[in-house]
Scaffold this active site. Structure first.
Site, short mmCIF file in Angstrom:
data_model
loop_
_atom_site.label_atom_id
_atom_site.label_comp_id
_atom_site.label_asym_id
_atom_site.label_seq_id
_atom_site.Cartn_x
_atom_site.Cartn_y
_atom_site.Cartn_z
N ALA A 101 38.70 31.06 37.60
CA ALA A 101 37.30 31.75 37.38
C ALA A 101 37.62 33.13 37.25
O ALA A 101 38.52 33.43 37.85
CB ALA A 101 36.23 31.26 38.50
N SER A 102 36.75 33.88 36.73
CA SER A 102 37.14 35.55 36.61
C SER A 102 35.73 36.13 36.41
O SER A 102 34.79 35.53 35.63
CB SER A 102 38.27 35.54 35.66
OG SER A 102 39.37 34.76 35.75
N ASN A 103 35.96 37.50 36.56
CA ASN A 103 35.09 38.44 36.02
C ASN A 103 35.83 39.45 35.00
O ASN A 103 36.95 39.77 35.46
CB ASN A 103 34.40 39.32 36.82
CG ASN A 103 33.67 38.50 38.01
OD1 ASN A 103 32.81 37.58 37.67
ND2 ASN A 103 33.71 39.08 39.23
#
Length: 813
Positions: free
Chosen positions: A212-214
């Site tokens: 997951a990431s921004n």
């Protein structure tokens, strides 16, 4: 003898010249602050040699571990493994021909790319030769499975990273046909047992949760400098495989790129050069489909496809397995393949006399990823970066968010996606209602089940696509702006909420006009200055420090939406009934009232709020119902759902959950206002660090930190047992195993790129290294460090410099 010398004398200059012209790898490695490696060489082969050598210094054990995994040799060295895990891995790797396909991929590459990978392997091998197996730092010291590697091994490792099918593990390794004399029937579509439903959910997590990431890209209209800005914030494992390694790679006149890549993969996957910067987030789209096959009566290895019958192909797989006494036996198993792909045996479904299920992976033929990343590394601006996507179409399962020096911000979901026709997708939507198995697989694991016996559902070929059966780049969503774009693992729809990406895109790319996660909503609110205390200055333009502060603010969007209503309920009903005890909520409500709504290490109340909200089911956070009062409105996607749901008849469920959360903490001897840092931690050897941040789904934080097993690695790790009645709490607290891994905040100023970064788990995997936990200590204090990119800056801060050499490999091993 004198006569011999006189005869050889004229030949001596020629022999010396020949020796001096023997091709060799040569690279200069400079280590700056915190062990970051700056590698310079005259060509890609020598650059790979320098990177392989330097990366082996830090992570030889992890590279060796992943090579053994990709070769399908874990059971040879470690036995069958718990629940046959090693055996299943090897059956899958060998059955899918991962090593062979990796070698074939590499053989099809241009010579400079082959030399790049040969150089990396040679650098790794040179370091191993110098240290010897018994001198290798880290957890694999002296292990018999630590051996020299080849370029083809690296190709196999990249293939297992790119593909998704291997994540089916046991479901793929154990798929065997029933007896030909078996009668039709078996498990029914609606008859999946609860324990098997949980296994389906685990399988869905394994297939979809690659990370997951921004990712944020700001254009000139949103930045104080007038150039583009980028925030890269991947959320990946902190231990074992799938970690990043930080690097600066330079071939004068050809390449000058800084960033990170997964350990064991040459080149920069997330980073920047002088003209353009980019990051990735895991796409919400589908990378594969399951295909249900109607079997021919009496023969479970033949199936119908339209008006014809087809035979499955049997592929014999032999795996060497070490016994408890050290002896090696061979385990043979058959892998069965349809024209769609291999057969899998899903929990509760299996392979019956009348139905089998195959799986097709959109990345099975993807051998373009390494060339695309290399083209991105070399890009001289946004146009070239976009051209790399259009030319190679090799992004496996990630979105790309990019910013350029001239102030452009761009988003695309160019991840490999099945090209299923609109009629078939409409029929699948109907089957999610009418067919219990299709519905169950979608709801429990996010897996798409199509009717593989009906040609309507065959993947469609597009001449503009990278490979047959996948969506072509012109049909993939993208958006370019001068203010901002972002992604946080929800679909492409709201890359910029005021101007959604809407249109005739395949639903397998992701859904439009659907609810966003709390973390996604927090991303948009942060960038659009809609928070009560925006981080951008009065000019509404971000500086480098303002952008870093915004990312690590650690404010909980869940608290902003729900805490006021929860406190109001506390005032109205200061106690609740728990079983036969009346529980006074006064102290719990006071703690939440004083809480700063943040998940910093010193925050008091964050733990109590976490234990309260995580008693709800994950689905409760996505619409009105048990938790939220106001339902999702696609016209107000960032603002809804919101508000605490009104209590149903009987006790107030929200207050009962608060009482249960408080009692759980008290029964464990924990104060209700205990600080987050007293429980949330990461261990690095003998050092323990209090870690800030929290969960993105439940708590709505940008800076995601969570517990979770990394099942791709054999690196030893202790997992404390969970506490009954809590979703995240363990007997040791809240261990951070997965979360913000690399953070890069970059600004293209008039003087060039300026950045700050942190590799949260630190650069080295060697517990004896000073760089084993130095950055972890910085991150615990919310500190980033300067990025050294200009050569003068690198030279001024070089803590060590070495030149490494070896004979050049002319061909693959």
């Amino acid at each position: 003898m004198p006569k011999l010398r006189s005869l050889l004398a004229p030949l001596l200059p020629i022999l010396l010249a020949a020796c001096q012209s023997t091709p060799s790898y040569e690279a200069k490695i400079r280590r700056t602050d915190h062990g970051v490696a700056h590698i310079e060489a005259a060509d890609l082969g020598s650059l790979g040699f320098g990177e392989g050598y330097a990366q082996a210094e830090d992570h030889l054990c992890t590279i060796a571990d992943q090579v053994i995994k990709a070769r399908g040799e874990r059971a040879r060295f470690f036995g069958r493994g718990p629940n046959d895990a090693h055996l299943h891995n090897d059956l899958v790797m060998r059955g899918l021909r991962i090593a062979d396909r990796g070698a074939e991929d590499l053989a099809s590459e241009p010579e400079e790319v082959r030399d790049w990978y040969r150089g990396f392997a040679a650098g790794y091998n040179r370091y191993l030769e110098e240290t010897g197996t018994d001198g290798v730092p880290g957890w694999c010291r002296g292990a018999e499975w630590v051996r020299p590697i080849t370029a083809e091994d690296l190709g196999a490792h990249l293939r297992q990273v790119v593909m998704v099918i291997p994540r089916f593990g046991a479901a793929l390794a154990t798929a065997q046909p029933p007896s030909k004399t078996a009668s039709a029937g078996g498990p029914t579509d609606a008859g999946v047992a609860p324990t098997e439903l949980a296994m389906l959910a685990d399988l869905g997590d394994a297939v979809h949760t690659l990370g997951a990431s921004n990712g944020w890209a700001l254009g000139a209209d949103w930045t104080a400098s007038g150039g583009g800005m980028l925030v890269a914030n991947p959320h990946y494992p902190w231990v074992g495989a799938n970690r990043f390694w930080e690097k600066h790679l330079t071939v004068p006149g050809d390449l000058d790129v800084y960033g990170v890549g997964l350990i064991g993969v040459p080149g920069v996957a997330i980073g920047f050069n002088r003209n353009v910067a980019w990051t990735h987030t895991v796409s919400a789209g589908q990378r594969l489909t399951l295909m249900s096959l109607d079997l021919v009566p009496g023969d479970p290895t033949r199936y119908r496809h339209g008006d014809t019958e087809r035979s499955m192909t049997r592929r014999r797989v032999d795996v060497a397995v070490r016994g408890d006494d050290g002896s090696i036996e061979t385990v043979a198993r058959d892998l069965w393949l349809s024209h769609h792909g291999p057969i899998v045996s899903l929990p509760g479904v299996g392979w019956t006399a009348d139905r089998a299920i195959a799986v097709r992976d959109a990345n099975s033929d993807n051998d373009e990823a390494r060339r695309q990343w290399l083209a991105m590394n070399r890009a001289d601006g946004m146009d070239a970066l976009q051209a790399a996507h259009a030319t190679y179409q090799g992004m496996p399962w990630v979105n790309t968010i990019a910013a350029s020096a001239d102030g452009r911000a761009w988003y695309t979901d160019s991840a490999s996606t099945p090209n299923v026709g609109p009629e078939a997708l409409a029929a699948w939507q109907e089957r999610r209602v009418s067919d219990p198995l299709t519905r169950t697989l979608w709801e429990r694991s996010g897996l798409v089940l199509l009717d593989g016996s009906d040609p309507l559902f065959d993947w469609q070929d597009d001449p503009d696509a990278r490979d047959p059966g996948v969506v072509a780049y012109p049909d993939m969503p993208q958006l370019e702006r001068r203010d901002y774009v972002w992604n946080a693992n929800d679909s492409f729809w709201l890359a910029h909420a005021p101007a959604p990406i809407e249109g005739d895109y395949s639903s397998l790319h992701g859904a439009q006009r659907t609810v966003r996660s709390l973390r996604s909503r927090n991303n948009e609110l942060t960038l659009s200055h809609r928070l009560p205390t925006p981080h951008a200055g009065e000019d509404r333009r971000f500086s480098l420090q303002e952008l870093a502060d915004a990312l690590l603010d650690n404010h909980s969007h869940a608290a902003a939406l729900l805490k006021p209503d929860l406190l109001a309920r506390c005032v109205a009903n200061p106690s609740v009934q728990l079983a036969d005890v009346r529980y006074d909520l006064g102290e719990a409500c006071d703690v939440l009232a004083r809480w700063d709504d943040r998940f910093d290490v010193e925050s008091r109340g964050a733990v109590l709020f976490r234990e309260w909200i995580t008693q709800y089911d994950a689905g409760d956070l996505l619409d009105a119902g048990a938790l939220f009062a106001e339902e999702f409105d696609p016209e107000r996607p960032i603002d809804t759902p919101r508000g605490l749901a009104a209590p149903a008849a009987g006790p107030d469920g929200a207050l009962v959950k608060l009482a249960k959360a408080a009692r759980l903490l008290q029964e464990r001897g924990l104060a209700l206002d205990t600080t987050l840092g007293s429980l949330q931690y990461h261990d690095k050897g003998t050092e323990r660090f209090a870690i800030h941040g929290g969960d993105g789904a439940y708590e709505g934080l940008l800076n995601l930190q969570r517990n979770g097993r990394n099942r791709t690695t054999l690196e030893p790790r202790t997992y404390p047992p969970p506490v009954e009645g809590s979703r995240f709490l363990t007997e040791a607290g809240y261990p951070v195993i997965h979360g913000s891994s690399f953070i890069l905040v970059l600004d293209y100023t008039p003087d060039g790129p300026v950045g700050q970064a942190i590799l949260t788990y630190s650069q080295s995997g060697d517990p004896a290294s000073v760089h084993f936990h130095d950055q972890t200590a910085l991150f615990a204090e919310k500190k980033l460090r300067p990025v050294r990119f200009d050569q003068a800056d690198v030279a001024a801060h070089a803590a060590s410099t070495q030149v490494v050499r070896a004979p050049r490999a002319s061909t693959a091993h």
